[in-house]
Design a protein around this motif. Structure first.
Motif, PDB file in Angstrom:
ATOM      1  N   GLN A 359       0.866  -1.183   0.000  1.00 26.60           N
ATOM      2  CA  GLN A 359       0.000   0.000   0.000  1.00 26.60           C
ATOM      3  C   GLN A 359       0.902   1.233   0.000  1.00 26.60           C
ATOM      4  OE1 GLN A 359      -2.710  -0.264   3.357  1.00 26.60           O
ATOM      5  NE2 GLN A 359      -2.631  -2.511   3.279  1.00 26.60           N
ATOM      6  N   ILE A 360       0.573   2.211  -0.836  1.00 23.98           N
ATOM      7  CA  ILE A 360       1.403   3.399  -1.000  1.00 23.98           C
ATOM      8  C   ILE A 360       0.617   4.631  -0.579  1.00 23.98           C
ATOM      9  CG2 ILE A 360       2.832   4.739  -2.584  1.00 23.98           C
ATOM     10  CD1 ILE A 360       3.758   1.881  -2.277  1.00 23.98           C
ATOM     11  N   VAL A 361       1.215   5.441   0.298  1.00 22.86           N
ATOM     12  CA  VAL A 361       0.631   6.727   0.680  1.00 22.86           C
ATOM     13  C   VAL A 361       1.680   7.803   0.396  1.00 22.86           C
ATOM     14  CG1 VAL A 361      -0.345   8.127   2.514  1.00 22.86           C
ATOM     15  CG2 VAL A 361      -0.791   5.652   2.468  1.00 22.86           C
ATOM     16  N   ILE A 367       7.146   9.144   0.933  1.00 25.36           N
ATOM     17  CA  ILE A 367       6.235   8.076   0.528  1.00 25.36           C
ATOM     18  C   ILE A 367       6.230   7.023   1.620  1.00 25.36           C
ATOM     19  CG2 ILE A 367       5.749   6.303  -1.202  1.00 25.36           C
ATOM     20  CD1 ILE A 367       7.340   7.997  -3.206  1.00 25.36           C
ATOM     21  N   LYS A 368       5.062   6.734   2.162  1.00 28.47           N
ATOM     22  CA  LYS A 368       4.935   5.672   3.153  1.00 28.47           C
ATOM     23  C   LYS A 368       4.538   4.384   2.431  1.00 28.47           C
ATOM     24  CE  LYS A 368       2.861   6.335   7.118  1.00 28.47           C
ATOM     25  NZ  LYS A 368       1.773   6.509   8.138  1.00 28.47           N
ATOM     26  N   ILE A 369       5.286   3.308   2.708  1.00 25.74           N
ATOM     27  CA  ILE A 369       5.033   2.018   2.082  1.00 25.74           C
ATOM     28  C   ILE A 369       4.674   1.003   3.158  1.00 25.74           C
ATOM     29  CG2 ILE A 369       6.028   0.156   0.692  1.00 25.74           C
ATOM     30  CD1 ILE A 369       7.837   2.211  -0.613  1.00 25.74           C
ATOM     31  N   LYS A 370       3.542   0.346   2.985  1.00 28.62           N
ATOM     32  CA  LYS A 370       3.119  -0.736   3.869  1.00 28.62           C
ATOM     33  C   LYS A 370       3.087  -2.033   3.067  1.00 28.62           C
ATOM     34  CE  LYS A 370       0.145   1.831   7.089  1.00 28.62           C
ATOM     35  NZ  LYS A 370      -1.213   1.852   7.706  1.00 28.62           N
ATOM     36  N   ILE A 371       3.759  -3.063   3.596  1.00 26.57           N
ATOM     37  CA  ILE A 371       3.810  -4.358   2.905  1.00 26.57           C
ATOM     38  C   ILE A 371       3.263  -5.433   3.837  1.00 26.57           C
ATOM     39  CG2 ILE A 371       5.276  -6.056   1.770  1.00 26.57           C
ATOM     40  CD1 ILE A 371       7.230  -3.843   1.131  1.00 26.57           C
ATOM     41  N   PRO A 372       2.135  -6.039   3.485  1.00 26.77           N
ATOM     42  CA  PRO A 372       1.590  -7.122   4.319  1.00 26.77           C
ATOM     43  C   PRO A 372       2.451  -8.386   4.191  1.00 26.77           C
ATOM     44  CG  PRO A 372      -0.081  -6.190   2.836  1.00 26.77           C
ATOM     45  CD  PRO A 372       1.245  -5.715   2.361  1.00 26.77           C
ATOM     46  N   ILE A 373       2.727  -9.033   5.320  1.00 25.92           N
ATOM     47  CA  ILE A 373       3.447 -10.310   5.350  1.00 25.92           C
ATOM     48  C   ILE A 373       2.458 -11.367   5.843  1.00 25.92           C
ATOM     49  CG2 ILE A 373       5.450 -11.560   6.201  1.00 25.92           C
ATOM     50  CD1 ILE A 373       6.199  -9.132   4.577  1.00 25.92           C
ATOM     51  N   GLY A 777      -0.563  -6.130  10.677  1.00 24.93           N
ATOM     52  CA  GLY A 777       0.049  -7.197   9.903  1.00 24.93           C
ATOM     53  C   GLY A 777       1.002  -6.736   8.825  1.00 24.93           C
ATOM     54  N   ASN A 778       1.379  -5.456   8.837  1.00 23.05           N
ATOM     55  CA  ASN A 778       2.263  -4.907   7.814  1.00 23.05           C
ATOM     56  C   ASN A 778       3.630  -4.563   8.406  1.00 23.05           C
ATOM     57  OD1 ASN A 778       0.236  -4.761   5.723  1.00 23.05           O
ATOM     58  ND2 ASN A 778      -0.617  -2.997   6.818  1.00 23.05           N
ATOM     59  N   ILE A 779       4.645  -4.571   7.552  1.00 20.20           N
ATOM     60  CA  ILE A 779       5.851  -3.811   7.861  1.00 20.20           C
ATOM     61  C   ILE A 779       5.710  -2.487   7.117  1.00 20.20           C
ATOM     62  CG2 ILE A 779       7.352  -5.788   8.264  1.00 20.20           C
ATOM     63  CD1 ILE A 779       8.440  -5.438   5.427  1.00 20.20           C
ATOM     64  N   GLN A 780       6.202  -1.415   7.695  1.00 18.88           N
ATOM     65  CA  GLN A 780       6.034  -0.118   7.048  1.00 18.88           C
ATOM     66  C   GLN A 780       7.267   0.748   7.223  1.00 18.88           C
ATOM     67  OE1 GLN A 780       2.464   1.338   9.098  1.00 18.88           O
ATOM     68  NE2 GLN A 780       3.735   2.771  10.228  1.00 18.88           N
ATOM     69  N   PHE A 781       7.505   1.603   6.251  1.00 19.16           N
ATOM     70  CA  PHE A 781       8.660   2.490   6.273  1.00 19.16           C
ATOM     71  C   PHE A 781       8.388   3.660   5.342  1.00 19.16           C
ATOM     72  CE2 PHE A 781       9.229  -1.050   3.369  1.00 19.16           C
ATOM     73  CZ  PHE A 781       9.523  -0.435   2.168  1.00 19.16           C
ATOM     74  N   LYS A 782       9.187   4.713   5.492  1.00 21.16           N
ATOM     75  CA  LYS A 782       9.067   5.895   4.653  1.00 21.16           C
ATOM     76  C   LYS A 782      10.338   6.086   3.845  1.00 21.16           C
ATOM     77  CE  LYS A 782       5.866   8.803   7.315  1.00 21.16           C
ATOM     78  NZ  LYS A 782       5.727  10.104   8.009  1.00 21.16           N
ATOM     79  N   ILE A 783      10.164   6.526   2.609  1.00 18.04           N
ATOM     80  CA  ILE A 783      11.301   6.885   1.765  1.00 18.04           C
ATOM     81  C   ILE A 783      11.074   8.295   1.238  1.00 18.04           C
ATOM     82  CG2 ILE A 783      11.817   4.512   1.111  1.00 18.04           C
ATOM     83  CD1 ILE A 783      10.409   5.030  -1.558  1.00 18.04           C
ATOM     84  N   PRO A 784      12.137   9.017   0.904  1.00 17.94           N
ATOM     85  CA  PRO A 784      11.962  10.367   0.361  1.00 17.94           C
ATOM     86  C   PRO A 784      11.365  10.323  -1.038  1.00 17.94           C
ATOM     87  CG  PRO A 784      14.263   9.723   0.290  1.00 17.94           C
ATOM     88  CD  PRO A 784      13.559   8.659   1.067  1.00 17.94           C
ATOM     89  N   HIS A 785      10.661  11.347  -1.390  1.00 14.18           N
ATOM     90  CA  HIS A 785      10.058  11.448  -2.711  1.00 14.18           C
ATOM     91  C   HIS A 785      11.103  12.005  -3.670  1.00 14.18           C
ATOM     92  CE1 HIS A 785       7.170  11.864  -5.830  1.00 14.18           C
ATOM     93  NE2 HIS A 785       6.125  11.699  -5.031  1.00 14.18           N
TER      94      HIS A 785
END
Length: 815
Positions: A359-361, A367-373, A777-785
């Motif tokens: 999931q991308i916000v 940019i916040k990225i959530k990845i369900p495992i 249930g996600n791992i999440q992290f932010k990356i620069p745009h």
């Protein structure tokens, strides 16, 4: 197939024993006292650890930070170690000279660290290692080793990509280890160029003495192949290889007149193991009993083999009788000499996790990225490390992943090119290809000569932090106090007159943190001691048994300009922010802990309190306690004790005849200093508030249980601030020769352009070493745009006390 019976009308199967059987395990083997069982148990008695490191990249530019997360597992359990603490990480150059090294602290089998790629490095290839001291005891390669490439973009001569010549090296290895005359032999093929990489799609044919083609074969993308043929006693067989229009001829090993040939076939739910001999061999061994042993470095299972009157014995081995991962099949003769060996990998039983669609916000600058495992039990420990790179990256080329490093590499002698391939998006084709690779590997890393004759010894200890021995030079001291550090509470060492030293284990000093001692004299006076300390470990040990290391995987790079690649290095701002970040996390975690205090009230001492109260006694008085502080002595009383039995009852004569006076002598408040109960509180006389971090005050004394305490005060110092003037004058500072390197916050360098070819191939976007599953249930992290279309996200990790993940996700950032 030739047999002693030449009656052709009989079916071929009548001469083959096809057996389904139950194994005998060590404790149930009828030959439990046999040499094989005894020596195997002796050799495998010491537990093994294995390590894996997830690197943010494998190709670095001078000015970047090499970051990594290390996972330590029990070799037999495949679960993260709960005891390993000291992890050593080194980078060495092509001459095996260590350029940088550090010791990092592992908790629950996971640690992370980093190295600055600074002026100590020049362009070239380097080797990264991650290991524990305990791993040095074993011949098997249980440590992690990975080749790196470093590029100095400001150097005049950047190394050019090496070009191979037309010569190739080919090996043709009979399955099990022996070519046998007049028996169908299965042969593994491995073809490499002069740099050690597999030669893809080479075609070959086996010819006899008259150049008659016996069989054709072809290698896969890693130079691996397989063929079967039946050699005879007369012909000298050769292999002709054709690669890129160039032909080379190789002689096959001369077949033996007697011996045993082995063939193994995976039938998906069982394995068919075929042992074949010729007539000459049958005459020699018909009445001999062989032993087939199957092990994985932990459990040994055996079965008797007897050819009797047949030239082929087939064993059908059910999958449930095999171990997940590597199974090492070894055939022994009656004198326990190993005759042949074959490796087989069972994928079933390895718990693998998968990453679902992210999931991308998007916001203006991040940019916040959530990845369900999937299939995560959030109540069990988990850790995921994530490297985020541009989609077209050429700088991420590890040879292994967390699965291959844990289940495969420690059991083989050499390396397998791109072993991570066989454990990413696993298919039936990849299983078949790995089996061909294992044929070409030959014998396992468990050398039977070593098993029988040289079992490992615990020459290198299992480390738990740092230990020390302190030599005593002053017999007047009755106690020695070691002050609290970031990871250790205050300790008190009581010594007798006959003692010459004292010591401790399990110290975890961080980042050159000093250790402070004070001596407590017999008159309770605190003084500066004169101790001579010896620490262990005192330096980063090197590990020698690294064996053959896989070359850095090739990824062709386009012609790019190395000029003006970065205008700010990764570490330019890292050091000035690390202390703030670590301190903030520490305060928050401590406050959370204090809010859950079971008894009394917690007072966190901040700078305002330190300005208002110079001495500890001044602050305690404001909380309703009576403090007597005079002539170097300090006693604290509770004027209104709550619990019963608060003091000794004293009766004296009254002033009038036949009268008495009765009073109660109040006990002083019980004082703890960094969780050490003080038998004498004079050390707190005029004690500065400068060091005090927080104080727990329990006026009821309930925290002492049923001992009738008139109150309890627990004082905790802050190890990150300087010691008070009193403590400096009365303490000895000792620097350990080796301390743990704390994890640093990772910063990406600033690049001159985020649309350049250079950035697409060698830039880095983000590194997240210690992610855990969130409540959703996600791992999440932010990356620069950074206005790029797609990113590659490389995920490695563990969860559920034995589940693994290794995957790459291509994530589009633009809709």
């Amino acid at each position: 197939m030739k047999t002693s019976n030449t009656h052709l009308s009989k079916s071929k199967l009548s001469f083959i024993f096809i057996l389904f059987f139950t194994f005998s395990v060590l404790s149930q083997n009828k030959n439990e006292k046999s040499d094989l069982v005894f020596f195997y148990k002796n050799y495998t008695e010491l537990p093994r650890e294995i390590s894996y490191a997830h690197l943010n990249k494998t190709t670095y530019l001078k000015g970047e930070i090499m970051a990594f997360t290390v996972y330590v597992f029990g070799k037999n359990t495949k679960k993260t170690s709960t005891t390993a603490t000291n992890l050593y990480c080194t980078i060495s150059d092509e001459n095996n000279r260590i350029v940088k090294s550090e010791m990092i602290l592992a908790a629950n089998g996971v640690a992370n660290g980093s190295f600055q790629i600074d002026s100590l490095f020049t362009s070239g290839e380097y080797t990264f290692k991650a290991y524990t001291n305990w791993m040095r005891n074993f011949d098997e390669q249980n440590q992690y080793v990975q080749k790196l490439k470093i590029i100095d973009t400001e150097a005049e001569n950047i190394p050019k990509i090496k070009v191979t010549n037309s010569n190739i090296d080919a090996q043709f290895l009979p399955e099990g280890g022996h070519f046998v005359v007049d028996v169908k032999n299965s042969v593994g093929v491995i073809v490499k160029d002069d740099l050690g990489f597999g030669v893809p799609n080479a075609t070959g044919k086996v010819v006899d003495s008259e150049n008659k083609t016996l069989i054709d074969f072809k290698t896969n993308q890693f130079g691996i192949g397989k063929f079967t043929f039946t050699p005879n006693a007369i012909s000298n067989n050769k292999v002709i290889l054709d690669f890129n229009g160039t032909k080379q001829t190789f002689s096959l090993e001369k077949a033996e007149s007697t011996g045993i040939a082995l063939t193994m076939n995976d039938l998906e739910n069982k394995v068919a193991l075929s042992l074949r001999i010729n007539e000459n061999t049958l005459k020699q061994i018909a009445n001999q009993e062989y032993t087939l042993a199957i092990h994985n470095g932990s459990v040994l299972k055996t079965i008797a083999i007897n050819f009797e009157k047949t030239t082929e014995v087939v064993k059908m081995i059910k999958y449930e009788d095999l171990n997940p991962g590597i199974n090492i099949f070894t055939l022994f003769d009656e004198e326990n000499h190993p005759i042949l060996e074959r490796l087989f990998f069972k994928y079933e039983g390895i718990n693998l996790l998968t990453a679902e669609n992210p999931q991308i916000v998007t916001t203006n600058d991040s940019i916040k990225i959530k990845i369900p495992i999937n299939n995560i039990d959030k109540n069990l420990a988990n850790n995921f490390s994530v490297s985020v790179l541009p989609e077209e990256t050429k700088s991420y080329n590890p040879n292994n992943n967390i699965i291959s490093e844990t289940y495969l590499k420690p059991y083989i002698k050499s390396y397998i090119e791109n072993s991570a391939y066989y454990f990413t998006d696993i298919t039936r084709k990849k299983k078949f290809e790995l089996d061909n690779v294992l044929i070409a590997q030959g014998w396992s890393s468990y050398d039977w000569n070593t098993v029988f004759n040289h079992p490992p010894k615990a020459l290198y200890g299992y480390e738990n932090g740092i230990s020390f021995r302190a030599n005593i030079n002053d017999k007047r001291a009755s106690e020695y106090m070691m002050y609290a550090t970031i990871n250790n509470e205050m300790q008190l060492f009581r010594v007798n007159e006959s003692d010459t030293d004292f010591g401790a284990v399990g110290l975890y000093p961080m980042d050159n943190e000093v250790i402070r001692f004070s001596s407590v004299k017999k008159n309770n006076h605190i003084d500066r001691p004169n101790l001579y300390l010896q620490f262990s470990p005192s330096k980063v040990p090197d590990i020698k048994n690294v064996g053959n290391t896989a070359p850095l995987l090739k990824k062709s790079a386009n012609n790019i300009s190395w000029e003006n690649t970065m205008f700010q290095s990764s570490w330019d701002k890292a050091e000035q922010l690390d202390a703030v970040t670590i301190k903030t996390d520490k305060v928050l975690s401590r406050e959370d802990k204090l809010t859950r205090t079971a008894f009394g009230k917690a007072y966190v001492v901040d700078d305002n309190i330190r300005k208002s109260y110079v001495y500890l006694s001044d602050f305690i008085r404001t909380k309703g306690f009576t403090v007597n502080e005079t002539m170097g002595q300090l006693l604290i009383y509770n004027p209104r004790p709550v619990s019963f039995g608060q003091g000794e009852t004293i009766t004296t004569k009254g002033t009038l005849a036949n009268t008495t006076n009765t009073s109660v002598k109040t006990k002083p408040v019980i004082i703890y200093f960094n969780n050490i109960k003080l038998t004498n509180t004079d050390m707190l006389y005029k004690y500065s508030m400068e060091d005090v971090d927080y104080i727990l005050m329990d006026k009821s004394g309930t925290s002492e249980g049923g001992v009738g305490a008139p109150g309890v005060i627990k004082i905790f110092t802050n190890p990150t601030t300087s010691q008070s003037k009193m403590k400096i004058n009365a303490s000895q500072e000792v620097s350990a020769p080796l301390t743990f390197s704390g994890p640093k916050k990772f910063y990406t360098p600033a690049y001159t352009s985020y649309q350049s070819l250079f950035y697409q191939q060698y830039g880095i976007i983000g590194w997240f070493p210690r992610l855990t599953i969130q409540a959703d249930g996600n791992i999440q992290f932010k990356i620069p745009h950074q206005l790029i279309k797609n990113v590659s996200v490389f995920i490695e990790g563990i969860a559920n006390d034995g589940s693994f993940i290794s995957t790459e996700k291509i994530i589009p950032l633009e809709n």
